[in-house]
Design a protein around this motif. Structure first.
Motif, PDB file in Angstrom:
ATOM      1  N   GLY A  49       0.913  -1.187  -0.003  1.00 15.60           N
ATOM      2  CA  GLY A  49      -0.118   0.059  -0.026  1.00 15.60           C
ATOM      3  C   GLY A  49       0.868   1.252   0.038  1.00 15.60           C
ATOM      4  N   ARG A  50       1.976   1.061   0.152  1.00 17.50           N
ATOM      5  CA  ARG A  50       3.121   2.291  -0.116  1.00 17.50           C
ATOM      6  C   ARG A  50       3.903   2.219  -1.277  1.00 17.50           C
ATOM      7  N   ALA A  51       4.095   3.348  -1.924  1.00 16.06           N
ATOM      8  CA  ALA A  51       4.986   3.277  -3.054  1.00 16.06           C
ATOM      9  C   ALA A  51       6.291   3.012  -2.838  1.00 16.06           C
ATOM     10  N   ALA A  52       6.878   2.178  -3.598  1.00 12.95           N
ATOM     11  CA  ALA A  52       8.611   1.943  -3.524  1.00 12.95           C
ATOM     12  C   ALA A  52       8.851   1.591  -5.000  1.00 12.95           C
ATOM     13  N   PRO A  53       9.840   2.198  -5.357  1.00 12.33           N
ATOM     14  CA  PRO A  53      10.483   1.844  -6.767  1.00 12.33           C
ATOM     15  C   PRO A  53      10.597   0.108  -6.951  1.00 12.33           C
ATOM     16  N   ALA A  54      11.099  -0.621  -5.891  1.00 11.13           N
ATOM     17  CA  ALA A  54      11.148  -2.110  -6.109  1.00 11.13           C
ATOM     18  C   ALA A  54       9.902  -2.686  -6.428  1.00 11.13           C
ATOM     19  N   LEU A  55       8.775  -2.238  -6.345  1.00 16.13           N
ATOM     20  CA  LEU A  55       7.564  -2.857  -6.731  1.00 16.13           C
ATOM     21  C   LEU A  55       7.403  -2.881  -8.339  1.00 16.13           C
ATOM     22  N   LEU A  56       8.321  -2.136  -8.912  1.00 13.70           N
ATOM     23  CA  LEU A  56       8.147  -2.380 -10.540  1.00 13.70           C
ATOM     24  C   LEU A  56       9.456  -2.924 -11.051  1.00 13.70           C
ATOM     25  N   GLU A  79       6.619   9.864  -5.857  1.00 14.69           N
ATOM     26  CA  GLU A  79       6.117  11.116  -5.825  1.00 14.69           C
ATOM     27  C   GLU A  79       5.329  11.497  -4.655  1.00 14.69           C
ATOM     28  N   ASP A  80       4.562  10.654  -3.919  1.00 15.52           N
ATOM     29  CA  ASP A  80       3.999  10.712  -2.600  1.00 15.52           C
ATOM     30  C   ASP A  80       3.949   9.408  -1.945  1.00 15.52           C
ATOM     31  N   PRO A  81       3.349   9.182  -0.941  1.00 18.75           N
ATOM     32  CA  PRO A  81       3.140   7.653  -0.258  1.00 18.75           C
ATOM     33  C   PRO A  81       2.522   6.753  -0.868  1.00 18.75           C
ATOM     34  N   LYS A  82       1.639   7.103  -2.041  1.00 17.74           N
ATOM     35  CA  LYS A  82       0.958   6.149  -2.740  1.00 17.74           C
ATOM     36  C   LYS A  82       1.231   6.100  -4.402  1.00 17.74           C
ATOM     37  N   THR A  83       1.894   7.128  -4.480  1.00 20.49           N
ATOM     38  CA  THR A  83       2.398   7.129  -5.966  1.00 20.49           C
ATOM     39  C   THR A  83       3.658   7.196  -6.387  1.00 20.49           C
ATOM     40  N   LEU A  84       3.995   6.357  -7.446  1.00 13.07           N
ATOM     41  CA  LEU A  84       5.432   6.366  -8.168  1.00 13.07           C
ATOM     42  C   LEU A  84       5.243   7.345  -9.418  1.00 13.07           C
ATOM     43  N   ARG A  85       6.523   7.834  -9.779  1.00 12.20           N
ATOM     44  CA  ARG A  85       6.570   8.656 -11.093  1.00 12.20           C
ATOM     45  C   ARG A  85       7.621   7.777 -11.748  1.00 12.20           C
ATOM     46  N   VAL A  86       7.161   7.435 -13.105  1.00  9.93           N
ATOM     47  CA  VAL A  86       8.083   6.858 -14.114  1.00  9.93           C
ATOM     48  C   VAL A  86       8.382   7.690 -15.174  1.00  9.93           C
ATOM     49  N   VAL A  87       9.499   8.051 -15.433  1.00 13.53           N
ATOM     50  CA  VAL A  87      10.008   9.357 -16.419  1.00 13.53           C
ATOM     51  C   VAL A  87      11.000   8.688 -17.447  1.00 13.53           C
ATOM     52  N   PRO A  88      10.494   8.045 -18.617  1.00 10.19           N
ATOM     53  CA  PRO A  88      11.603   7.385 -19.508  1.00 10.19           C
ATOM     54  C   PRO A  88      12.685   8.351 -19.829  1.00 10.19           C
ATOM     55  N   ASP A 113       1.189  11.379 -18.477  1.00  8.62           N
ATOM     56  CA  ASP A 113       1.005  12.846 -18.644  1.00  8.62           C
ATOM     57  C   ASP A 113       2.118  13.149 -19.632  1.00  8.62           C
ATOM     58  N   ASP A 114       2.425  14.413 -20.153  1.00  5.29           N
ATOM     59  CA  ASP A 114       3.507  14.460 -20.870  1.00  5.29           C
ATOM     60  C   ASP A 114       4.986  14.347 -20.351  1.00  5.29           C
ATOM     61  N   ALA A 115       4.892  14.148 -19.043  1.00  9.66           N
ATOM     62  CA  ALA A 115       6.368  14.120 -18.367  1.00  9.66           C
ATOM     63  C   ALA A 115       6.531  12.821 -18.199  1.00  9.66           C
ATOM     64  N   GLY A 116       5.642  11.698 -18.296  1.00  7.62           N
ATOM     65  CA  GLY A 116       5.907  10.361 -17.875  1.00  7.62           C
ATOM     66  C   GLY A 116       4.569   9.571 -17.587  1.00  7.62           C
ATOM     67  N   VAL A 117       4.650   8.785 -16.708  1.00  6.73           N
ATOM     68  CA  VAL A 117       3.470   7.841 -16.284  1.00  6.73           C
ATOM     69  C   VAL A 117       3.691   7.950 -14.811  1.00  6.73           C
ATOM     70  N   ARG A 118       2.483   8.277 -14.244  1.00  2.00           N
ATOM     71  CA  ARG A 118       2.172   8.097 -12.891  1.00  2.00           C
ATOM     72  C   ARG A 118       1.671   6.599 -12.245  1.00  2.00           C
ATOM     73  N   VAL A 119       2.097   6.114 -11.191  1.00  2.33           N
ATOM     74  CA  VAL A 119       1.763   4.565 -11.056  1.00  2.33           C
ATOM     75  C   VAL A 119       1.188   4.868  -9.757  1.00  2.33           C
ATOM     76  N   ILE A 120      -0.325   4.786  -9.324  1.00  2.00           N
ATOM     77  CA  ILE A 120      -0.955   4.796  -8.175  1.00  2.00           C
ATOM     78  C   ILE A 120      -1.204   3.566  -7.422  1.00  2.00           C
ATOM     79  N   ILE A 121      -0.670   3.441  -6.254  1.00  2.00           N
ATOM     80  CA  ILE A 121      -0.709   2.381  -5.689  1.00  2.00           C
ATOM     81  C   ILE A 121      -2.213   2.239  -4.601  1.00  2.00           C
ATOM     82  N   PRO A 122      -2.991   1.028  -4.952  1.00  7.81           N
ATOM     83  CA  PRO A 122      -4.280   1.207  -4.187  1.00  7.81           C
ATOM     84  C   PRO A 122      -4.154   1.068  -2.797  1.00  7.81           C
TER      85      PRO A 122
END
Length: 199
Positions: A49-56, A79-88, A113-122
């Motif tokens: 339930g918490r954002a962590a880059p290792a999830l991907l 990006e925040d406790p529930k969101t990862l930001r993926v920027v290629p 969005d135009d900067a990349g992808v937001r991954v929202i962890i439910p």
């Protein structure tokens, strides 16, 4: 006489080297270390339930004709406790990143969005948490099975070397101490992950 003594000394040294080599428990220690590292990696991919880059870490993306890990073609930040930001690094790959995240089927919401992808962890439901604890327990048991197999292999190696009985018993006791220590370390990791899932 000196030559005979010298020859006997070489013999004794050779036997000592053989005994030292036969009593080598390093292979078991390495297997135990690898089992713990494997479990840690598996646990890093179980989301709590918490954002962590290792999830991907398990996400693969097709990039320039080759399949590679997402982390090799994009930066992944919290990006925040529930969101990862993926920027290629190549902005032309945003759609490929989105496609790879959908294909991974991780149960996360994805927003482009135009900067990349937001991954929202439910947020996790009680049912989901219980399911994740079950998965964590299965991984823990898999790691313990690896330790058990490594123990059996080490004991077989020691038997095959036809050690003197007292040396074999001492080696067997040392192996058991290493097994207990490795299993304790794995259990600590499991309990920590279980608490993290329930928090």
């Amino acid at each position: 006489m000196l030559q005979t003594w010298d020859s006997n000394l070489k013999n004794v040294r050779g036997q000592c080297d053989i005994i030292a080599g036969m009593y080598n428990l390093e292979p078991f220690k390495q297997e135990a270390k690898q089992a713990q590292e494997w479990l840690a990696k598996e646990y890093s991919q179980i989301h709590t339930g918490r954002a962590a880059p290792a999830l991907l870490d398990g996400v693969q993306i097709e990039s320039y004709g080759a399949l590679m890990p997402l982390k090799n073609v994009a930066s992944i930040t919290i990006e925040d406790p529930k969101t990862l930001r993926v920027v290629p690094w190549d902005k032309n790959q945003i759609k490929d990143v989105e496609r790879a995240l959908h294909a991974a089927n991780l149960g996360f919401s994805i927003a482009v969005d135009d900067a990349g992808v937001r991954v929202i962890i439910p947020a996790l439901t009680t049912e989901t948490r219980n399911g994740l604890v079950k998965i964590a327990k299965e991984r823990f048991e898999d790691a313990r099975i690896t330790i058990r197999k490594a123990r059996e292999s080490m004991l077989q190696t020691l038997k095959d070397q036809k050690l003197p009985e007292d040396t074999f018993v001492r080696a067997k006791d040392e192996v058991q101490k290493l097994v207990d220590s490795a299993n304790d370390a794995l259990e600590v990791d499991y309990k920590r992950k279980e608490a993290e899932i329930h928090s």
